[in-house]
Design an enzyme around this catalytic site. Structure first.
Site, PDB file in Angstrom:
ATOM      1  N   ASN A 155      27.905 -33.000 -25.663  1.00 29.12           N
ATOM      2  CA  ASN A 155      26.752 -33.613 -25.034  1.00 29.12           C
ATOM      3  C   ASN A 155      26.518 -34.951 -25.918  1.00 29.12           C
ATOM      4  O   ASN A 155      26.980 -34.971 -26.885  1.00 29.12           O
ATOM      5  CB  ASN A 155      25.609 -32.644 -24.963  1.00 29.12           C
ATOM      6  N   GLY A 193      29.914 -23.558 -24.793  1.00 27.66           N
ATOM      7  CA  GLY A 193      31.519 -23.683 -24.628  1.00 27.66           C
ATOM      8  C   GLY A 193      32.413 -24.202 -25.300  1.00 27.66           C
ATOM      9  O   GLY A 193      32.411 -23.826 -26.721  1.00 27.66           O
ATOM     10  N   VAL A 194      33.283 -25.202 -25.139  1.00 23.37           N
ATOM     11  CA  VAL A 194      34.224 -25.791 -25.840  1.00 23.37           C
ATOM     12  C   VAL A 194      33.519 -26.371 -27.034  1.00 23.37           C
ATOM     13  O   VAL A 194      34.196 -26.260 -28.059  1.00 23.37           O
ATOM     14  CB  VAL A 194      35.328 -26.496 -25.161  1.00 23.37           C
ATOM     15  N   ASP A 195      32.383 -26.989 -26.879  1.00 22.91           N
ATOM     16  CA  ASP A 195      31.845 -27.709 -28.072  1.00 22.91           C
ATOM     17  C   ASP A 195      31.676 -26.706 -29.098  1.00 22.91           C
ATOM     18  O   ASP A 195      31.629 -26.987 -30.371  1.00 22.91           O
ATOM     19  CB  ASP A 195      30.575 -28.450 -27.272  1.00 22.91           C
ATOM     20  N   GLY A 212      32.557 -26.779 -16.982  1.00 26.68           N
ATOM     21  CA  GLY A 212      31.824 -25.605 -17.331  1.00 26.68           C
ATOM     22  C   GLY A 212      30.434 -25.662 -16.927  1.00 26.68           C
ATOM     23  O   GLY A 212      30.185 -25.969 -15.846  1.00 26.68           O
ATOM     24  N   TYR A 269      28.514 -27.993 -17.023  1.00 24.41           N
ATOM     25  CA  TYR A 269      28.233 -29.321 -16.318  1.00 24.41           C
ATOM     26  C   TYR A 269      28.507 -29.262 -14.852  1.00 24.41           C
ATOM     27  O   TYR A 269      28.253 -30.247 -13.974  1.00 24.41           O
ATOM     28  CB  TYR A 269      28.914 -30.367 -16.930  1.00 24.41           C
TER      29      TYR A 269
HETATM   30  P1  ADP Z   1      30.860 -29.039 -19.856  1.00 25.94           P
HETATM   31  O1  ADP Z   1      29.636 -29.136 -20.538  1.00 25.94           O
HETATM   32  O2  ADP Z   1      31.717 -30.593 -20.302  1.00 25.94           O
HETATM   33  O3  ADP Z   1      30.990 -28.473 -18.483  1.00 25.94           O
HETATM   34  P2  ADP Z   1      32.145 -26.547 -21.277  1.00 25.94           P
HETATM   35  O4  ADP Z   1      32.247 -26.402 -22.527  1.00 25.94           O
HETATM   36  O5  ADP Z   1      30.932 -25.891 -20.698  1.00 25.94           O
HETATM   37  O6  ADP Z   1      31.755 -28.047 -21.172  1.00 25.94           O
HETATM   38  O7  ADP Z   1      33.392 -26.246 -20.291  1.00 25.94           O
HETATM   39  C1  ADP Z   1      34.460 -27.093 -20.155  1.00 25.94           C
HETATM   40  C2  ADP Z   1      35.846 -26.428 -20.130  1.00 25.94           C
HETATM   41  O8  ADP Z   1      36.272 -26.127 -21.372  1.00 25.94           O
HETATM   42  C3  ADP Z   1      35.646 -25.214 -19.271  1.00 25.94           C
HETATM   43  O9  ADP Z   1      36.864 -25.340 -18.262  1.00 25.94           O
HETATM   44  C4  ADP Z   1      35.732 -24.129 -20.318  1.00 25.94           C
HETATM   45  O10 ADP Z   1      36.170 -22.951 -19.697  1.00 25.94           O
HETATM   46  C5  ADP Z   1      36.619 -24.636 -21.390  1.00 25.94           C
HETATM   47  N1  ADP Z   1      36.608 -23.835 -22.596  1.00 25.94           N
HETATM   48  C6  ADP Z   1      35.713 -23.428 -23.122  1.00 25.94           C
HETATM   49  N2  ADP Z   1      35.893 -22.632 -24.368  1.00 25.94           N
HETATM   50  C7  ADP Z   1      37.264 -23.309 -24.660  1.00 25.94           C
HETATM   51  C8  ADP Z   1      38.226 -23.387 -25.666  1.00 25.94           C
HETATM   52  N3  ADP Z   1      37.929 -22.690 -26.750  1.00 25.94           N
HETATM   53  N4  ADP Z   1      39.458 -24.028 -25.462  1.00 25.94           N
HETATM   54  C9  ADP Z   1      39.418 -24.726 -24.445  1.00 25.94           C
HETATM   55  N5  ADP Z   1      38.827 -24.888 -23.337  1.00 25.94           N
HETATM   56  C10 ADP Z   1      37.541 -24.162 -23.243  1.00 25.94           C
END
Ligand code: ADP
Length: 199
Positions: A47, A55-57, A142, A144
């Site tokens: 963000n 999530g991935v962050d 995810g 967003y």
């Molecule tokens: P955004 O806020 O950009 O939507 P999110 O983290 O919520 O970001 O989601 C983006 C993508 O990352 C989604 O497809 C989610 O399933 C994926 N994701 C979440 N955790 C991981 C991880 N450890 N490795 C790879 N992808 C991930």
């Protein structure tokens, strides 16, 4: 070929640069946790504060250790569509490229252009940092809320355009990995990579 195990789909992009030199860039789809990948760089769907989130962050910050947030404080945030680079600290990846995807508001508020620019600006950072391999999560799909089919089309299309452009400015990129977290997303990426037309 991919340096990673179990690629679900692969496509080779052949590029001839302005000097007449040939480059081959391999695009690979895998289903994995991006924090485990031993590539030069992984991309974080961050963000705009760059100070961590869900999530991935959240997964990237947990795996990298608290030095990552300390470093990110010095980066002064990041506008939507842009990208900034940090070390990977405890991650197997040497670098993290933090990019801020658009929040989906229905698609008429510049979301496609902003999402494409996340991929383009991330690939641009590979030029300045001698990065040969990079993995992207499915940015914005995810929390967003960006619809996965449309986001996948932009991800792959923008990466193909961007690696072609980057080759002209001396990029050493050889491998771009689309790292999907769910089997459903991986299946969509796999199908798109197999059918996308090169532009
Ligand atoms: P955004 O806020 O950009 O939507 P999110 O983290 O919520 O970001 O989601 C983006 C993508 O990352 C989604 O497809 C989610 O399933 C994926 N994701 C979440 N955790 C991981 C991880 N450890 N490795 C790879 N992808 C991930």
């Amino acid at each position: 070929m991919s340096s990673l195990k179990h690629p679900l789909a692969q496509k080779q992009i052949d590029i001839t640069d302005n000097q007449g030199d040939e480059h081959v860039v391999t695009l690979t789809v895998i289903q994995a946790d991006i924090t485990t990948l031993p590539l030069d760089a992984i991309v974080n769907a961050a963000n705009s504060s760059l100070l961590g989130g869900g999530g991935v962050d959240g997964a990237i910050h947990r795996a990298a250790g608290k030095e990552l947030v300390e470093y990110c404080r010095t980066l002064d945030g990041c506008p939507t569509g842009d990208a900034k680079i940090s070390p990977g600290f405890k991650l197997p990846a040497q670098y993290v490229i933090h990019t801020v995807g658009p929040v989906w508001h229905g698609g008429s508020q510049g979301e496609p252009e902003l999402l494409a620019s996340c991929y383009r600006n991330s690939i641009q950072l590979t030029v300045d940092n001698d990065i040969t391999s990079i993995a992207f999560p499915a940015i914005s799909t995810g929390v967003y809320g960006y619809p996965i089919e449309q986001a996948t089309e932009i991800a792959i299309g923008s990466v193909i355009d961007s690696v072609k452009q980057a080759a002209q400015s001396g990029s050493a990129i050889e491998e771009v990995v689309f790292c999907c977290f769910s089997a459903g997303d991986a299946a969509i990426y796999q199908k798109k990579l197999e059918t996308i037309k090169e532009r």
